[in-house]
Design a protein around this motif. Structure first.
Motif, short mmCIF file in Angstrom:
data_model
loop_
_atom_site.label_atom_id
_atom_site.label_comp_id
_atom_site.label_asym_id
_atom_site.label_seq_id
_atom_site.Cartn_x
_atom_site.Cartn_y
_atom_site.Cartn_z
N PRO A 1 -4.39 -1.11 -9.76
CA PRO A 1 -4.66 0.32 -9.80
C PRO A 1 -4.37 0.85 -11.21
N ARG B 1 -3.61 -3.92 -4.78
CA ARG B 1 -4.82 -3.11 -4.90
C ARG B 1 -4.68 -1.72 -4.29
N GLN B 2 -3.84 -1.57 -3.26
CA GLN B 2 -3.72 -0.30 -2.56
C GLN B 2 -2.47 0.49 -2.94
N SER C 1 0.86 -1.19 0.00
CA SER C 1 0.00 0.00 0.00
C SER C 1 0.89 1.23 0.00
#
Length: 101
Positions: A75, A46-47, A16
């Motif tokens: 992303p 995803r982050q 992230s």
């Protein structure tokens, strides 16, 4: 960067934030399986708010040394970079709703 789970030969590393030349080493450290070998490495991207070419290079190096799955969806910035460099086809990408491993 966290190691979310490690069981039955699967290590899941959750990324992230932003990854560049100064921070990509954290990914490599988290994915180091020399002490606890993992048959499959799942990198949850995803982050990821931003990833530069050093981040992509680290992902490619990891993929070349062990079975690797990227947990997505990717992303948009990371997807564009991987698409523009031709690296997208190198990776197995599974949606978070799918079973990864």
């Amino acid at each position: 960067m966290t190691v979310e789970a490690e069981a039955e030969g699967v290590r899941i590393v959750v990324c992230s934030g932003e990854f560049d030349l100064d921070t990509t080493g954290l990914l490599l450290e988290a994915c180091d399986t020399t002490t606890l070998p993992a048959a499959l490495l799942v990198v949850d991207v995803r982050q990821v708010a931003f990833g530069d070419s050093s981040f992509l290079n680290a992902l490619i190096r990891l993929r070349n040394t062990r079975p690797l799955i990227l947990r997505g969806p990717l992303p948009s910035q990371l997807h564009r970079m991987m698409e523009m460099t031709g690296a997208l086809s190198l990776f197995d990408i599974c949606d978070a709703s799918e079973q990864a491993g």
